[in-house]
Every structure is written in structure tokens, then in C-alpha cells.
Design a protein around this motif. Structure first.
Motif, PDB file in Angstrom:
ATOM      1  N   ASP A  23       5.474   0.445  -6.582  1.00 59.89           N
ATOM      2  CA  ASP A  23       6.584  -0.015  -7.414  1.00 59.89           C
ATOM      3  C   ASP A  23       7.251   1.190  -8.096  1.00 59.89           C
ATOM      4  O   ASP A  23       8.469   1.350  -8.067  1.00 59.89           O
ATOM      5  CB  ASP A  23       6.044  -1.006  -8.455  1.00 59.89           C
ATOM      6  CG  ASP A  23       7.153  -1.595  -9.314  1.00 59.89           C
ATOM      7  OD1 ASP A  23       8.303  -1.671  -8.820  1.00 59.89           O
ATOM      8  OD2 ASP A  23       6.893  -1.978 -10.465  1.00 59.89           O
ATOM      9  N   ARG A  27      11.000   2.947  -7.655  1.00 58.08           N
ATOM     10  CA  ARG A  27      11.881   3.119  -8.813  1.00 58.08           C
ATOM     11  C   ARG A  27      12.321   4.566  -8.958  1.00 58.08           C
ATOM     12  O   ARG A  27      13.476   4.860  -9.256  1.00 58.08           O
ATOM     13  CB  ARG A  27      11.144   2.707 -10.086  1.00 58.08           C
ATOM     14  CG  ARG A  27      11.389   1.268 -10.459  1.00 58.08           C
ATOM     15  CD  ARG A  27      11.117   1.092 -11.933  1.00 58.08           C
ATOM     16  NE  ARG A  27       9.701   0.898 -12.169  1.00 58.08           N
ATOM     17  CZ  ARG A  27       9.166   0.933 -13.377  1.00 58.08           C
ATOM     18  NH1 ARG A  27       9.926   1.180 -14.422  1.00 58.08           N
ATOM     19  NH2 ARG A  27       7.892   0.730 -13.548  1.00 58.08           N
ATOM     20  N   GLY A 246      12.053  -2.568 -15.950  1.00 57.28           N
ATOM     21  CA  GLY A 246      12.949  -2.040 -14.929  1.00 57.28           C
ATOM     22  C   GLY A 246      12.393  -2.126 -13.531  1.00 57.28           C
ATOM     23  O   GLY A 246      12.958  -1.607 -12.600  1.00 57.28           O
ATOM     24  N   SER A 247      11.267  -2.798 -13.359  1.00 56.58           N
ATOM     25  CA  SER A 247      10.731  -2.896 -11.992  1.00 56.58           C
ATOM     26  C   SER A 247      11.551  -3.905 -11.206  1.00 56.58           C
ATOM     27  O   SER A 247      12.356  -4.637 -11.764  1.00 56.58           O
ATOM     28  CB  SER A 247       9.264  -3.301 -11.999  1.00 56.58           C
ATOM     29  OG  SER A 247       9.120  -4.582 -12.554  1.00 56.58           O
TER      30      SER A 247
END
Length: 476
Positions: A23, A27, A246-247
Motif C-alpha cells: 500500500d 502511494r 490517504g491510502s
């Protein structure tokens, strides 16, 4: 040639850390790669596959991102965590060809993971490793991510490590091992950890030990600071190393997510210099070459800083110096270690962001007098500078120390093992597994004792006179 990395997550803990890692990797690349072009940096961890052509799809270089597939293998003898990943926001990054699961788990038993499942799944694991490696034109390193206390992570994790050495002897093997905490609820974890340690001693190039307790304390400290309002406006919430803000999709954070994010960030920072531009690039093979003077003493104490970001972007250099000081303080170590009062064999500093070589040199000179280095490696510093900072930060530092401060972790482990072993407690659970013999226990504990003894011998030289080792006489 792009340096490619192949993470292999084994067991429940390994796959939970892996999930956070993928993840955060996505990002990190998304924050930098605004045009959606498949570039060299992305190719370190991901393939770009044209899935429309059916089947395995071709890899596409240059050009637009079609469908990213993680270069990875996910192995667990219980389906739970891997299934969660496949149903979660990361499901498109993996396909069934990269997974090996079973339903019954290893019952917290190293012998079940190593002997039983190892034999049973050997061919399948080798085949998937080869398939995944075939897509890598310049494979530099395998990362095994596993825990030491459970059965699959410790047993099957170290079985995979041995396989990698057999099948890909020339590719470096880095292992991120999560060590159990003092209040561990798995009664057999001392057995599993010591049996796994013997394999790590013999088959890993580099081990980054991480203790649950240290991660827990770091996460608690950050939460206390936020809740006390001390950080308040000075900290940007979404830049915490431990936050998933913000994932891909806002998912409810799980209790271990924050701790696992720290480990994931460690791996991202470790590989940043090989993925992105920088004025001082550092390869992973340079870490092993410069930080491991003796083959068995390949356990590196890691510390990360900052663990949260200050909101103002213009960071005065005093703060930069503070970051270097923090890296050598106990609070930032990922195991319960005190490197300052122990002996350094070597130390690497991997800096990211807008930091100059002069800042690095200045801080090394400033810190050097307070650190004890072995007499024969007084200049044992390795440095890397990567110009791309982690998401939400202006700069960061990962310090890797080959330092005798890992010794207490190993002594604690030995003591716990002996408590059980003297009573022969739970041994029968191991000995009824085909191929498992009691000699494995005695060999494992003597391997660990030898390792501790090697650190003792080094510690005994601390503060002694500076003796230069005699140079080799080369016959002409």
C-alpha cells in the motif's frame, strides 16, 4: 539496469506487514509519478502488464501504466490474511499465481512449518519463485518478511530462505524478522524463534531484527504526543509514518497497522536509493559488503526518523541535526537496543530528501566522538543520499547499525528457550513430526550461544587500546 526486488511474505505477520508495504509503495510512487508512466523506479517493485491479451499478459516498458502487478510471493498456511488482501484495495496488484495458502495453519510449531509444509510445498514454492524471478531482468535481492514466534513464519519462512540459497545463490537474501514480545501469548514461541535463528545464522546475508515491543512503544508515544495536544498544529496528520491516511480506500485501521507501517517504511527507505535518483546512491549489496565484516554477524539494528512530520516546510538545519541525533537514541530503534553504549562494527545512514552531502558529513563528525567503533574500522560509515523524500516528509533518515546492542535480544531469547527446554515442555508436539529430531533443539541453542559469544568477544575489546590488525603479508 533497474535493480529489482522480490519480497516474499511468509505467515500471518509477514503478510500483514507485506500488505502495508505494498500500500505504501503504491502511494509513494503515485505521489511522484504524476503522469502515470511506467518508469524505472516503479519497475523495481511492480510489473506493468497488458491484461487484455489474456493469459499472463506481456510486460510493457516505457509507455502508460496498464495494470501493475507486484513482484511478490505471498505464502501462508492459513488463508485469512491473504484472502483479506485479495478482497481489499490491493486485490488488483496480486493474482493467484503469486499465492500459496493452506487452511490448517502450522499450530505455532516450527517443525510443522519447516518439515511438514516445507516438504509438501517445496516444488510449488520453487516453481512460483522461478516464475516470478523470470520477469526480473536484474534481480538484486529477495526480502523475506516473517515473524519468529509463529509456526509458519518461523518454520516455513526459514525453509524458503534455504530454498532461495539453493535456487538463486547469487541473489542477496535480506530478512526482516519480527521477534516476539515479552508478553507473547504463544507459549512455544521461544522454541520457534531459536530454531529459526539457526537458519538465519547460516543462510541469510542480512537480517533486520524488529521487536514488537519497540514498535508498540513508538506507536504509543506518537499517539500520546498527538492526544496531549503538544504536536497539535505542528504536525500534519497524514504524514505520520504510522498512519494510513490517504491510502487507496479509507479502510478501518487494524490494531497492528500502525506498527506494520513502521516496518513497511523501513523497507521503502532501505530500497529508496536503488529506486530513485540521488547524489549518493547506495545499493543493497553495498550494505552487506560494508556492514557485515563477519558472515554470521549480519544482524543490523535499524532506526527511523522522523516518525512524524512537522507542518512547516522550511526546516531549519538545527532540526536536521536533531534527526541525526534521534537516529542514535534508544527511542527510535526498532529493537530494544542501546547502540550508543555498545560497540559499532559499522554503520550506514540512508538519507532521503533535500539534504546535502555536507550535512551528512557534518553530522557524522559531530556524532562520532560519542560512538564506540571497533578499533579496526574507525571509519566504518556508509552513506546514501536519495533526493526523493517519503510521502508527506521533507526528509528522513534510516540508520542501520551493525552493533553489539543486538546481544540482549538474543540473550533474552536464549533464557526463555532454556526455561522450556530444561523441563522438556511441549517437545512432543515437535518430535512427532516426520523428520524432526531432538538434535535440532540442541544444535539450535548451541548456534545461538556461539553467536552471543562472538558478540561477547567483540564487546570485551571495547575501550581497549587501538590495535591495528596485522596486515596480510602478500608474497610477491
Amino acid at each position: 539496469l533497474t535493480r529489482l526486488f522480490l519480497p516474499v511474505a511468509v505467515g500471518q505477520c509477514g503478510n500483514q506487514v507485506g500488505c502495508r508495504f505494498w500500500d505504501l509503495a503504491l502511494r509513494e510512487h503515485a505521489a511522484i509519478n504524476k503522469k502515470g508512466i511506467y518508469d524505472e523506479a516503479l519497475s523495481s517493485f511492480f510489473r506493468n502488464v497488458d491484461t487484455r491479451s489474456g493469459g499472463d499478459g506481456r510486460d510493457i516498458y516505457g509507455g502508460k501504466i496498464c495494470s501493475l502487478k507486484a513482484r511478490a510471493l505471498l505464502i501462508d498456511m492459513e488463508e485469512g490474511v491473504v484472502n483479506e488482501i485479495l478482497q481489499g484495495p490491493l486485490r488488483d496488484v496480486f493474482d493467484s499465481k503469486q499465492l500459496i495458502t493452506d487452511v490448517s495453519g502450522s499450530g505455532n510449531n516450527w517443525a510443522v512449518g519447516h518439515k511438514l509444509y516445507g516438504c509438501q510445498y517445496r516444488e510449488r514454492i520453487v516453481e512460483k519463485l522461478r516464475k516470478t524471478a523470470e520477469h526480473c531482468d536484474c534481480l538484486q535481492c529477495f526480502f523475506i518478511i516473517h515473524s519468529m514466534g509463529g509456526g509458519t513464519g518461523s518454520g516455513l519462512g526459514t525453509f524458503v530462505l534455504n530454498l532461495l540459497e539453493e535456487e538463486f545463490p547469487e541473489v542477496y537474501r535480506f530478512v526482516t524478522s519480527v521477534y516476539p514480545s515479552g508478553e507473547d501469548d504463544v507459549i512455544t514461541s521461544p522454541y520457534n524463534s531459536v530454531l529459526a535463528m539457526k537458519e538465519l545464522n547460516e543462510h541469510a546475508d542480512c537480517v533486520l531484527p524488529i521487536e514488537n515491543e519497540s514498535l508498540f512503544e513508538i506507536v504509543n508515544k506518537i499517539h500520546q504526543m498527538i492526544n496531549s495536544g503538544k504536536l497539535g498544529s505542528t504536525v500534519k496528520q497524514n504524514s505520520l509514518v504510522t498512519s494510513s491516511a490517504g491510502s487507496a480506500k479509507r479502510v478501518q485501521e487494524k490494531p497492528f497497522d500502525a506498527m506494520n507501517n513502521i516496518v513497511a517504511n523501513l523497507l521503502l527507505n532501505l530500497t529508496s536509493s536503488a529506486r530513485f535518483e540521488g547524489s549518493l546512491n547506495m545499493d543493497l549489496n553495498e550494505i552487506t559488503m560494508n556492514l557485515v565484516p563477519f558472515p554470521r554477524l549480519h544482524y543490523l539494528v535499524s532506526s527511523l526518523t522522523p516518525l512524524y512530520t512537522l507542518a512547516d516546510v522550511n526546516v531549519p538545519s538545527r532540526r536536521l541535526d536533531q534527526m541525526f541525533s534521534d537516529a542514535f537514541s534508544r527511542d527510535h530503534q526498532l529493537i530494544q537496543a542501546d547502540p550508543k553504549h555498545s560497540l559499532y562494527l559499522a554503520c550506514a545512514l540512508l538519507v532521503r530528501g533535500n539534504v546535502q552531502v555536507s550535512d551528512l558529513r557534518r553530522n557524522i563528525e559531530r556524532l562520532k566522538p560519542s560512538l564506540h567503533f571497533v578499533s579496526w574500522n574507525q571509519e566504518g560509515w556508509k552513506t546514501g543520499l536519495c533526493s526523493v523524500p517519503p510521502v508527506g516528509h521533507s526528509h528522513s533518515l534510516l540508520a542501520l547499525a551493525n552493533n553489539t546492542s543486538v546481544k540482549p535480544t538474543f540473550i533474552k531469547l536464549k533464557d526463555k528457550f532454556m526455561k522450556l527446554y530444561k523441563k522438556k515442555a511441549h517437545l512432543h508436539h515437535y518430535l512427532h513430526i516426520d523428520g524432526m529430531e531432538q538434535s535440532y533443539f540442541s544444535e539450535a541453542i548451541s548456534s545461538l550461544s556461539d553467536l552471543i559469544e562472538e558478540y561477547n568477544e567483540l564487546d570485551a575489546t571495547k575501550g581497549g587500546p587501538q590495535i591495528n590488525p596485522s596486515r596480510l603479508q602478500i608474497a610477491v
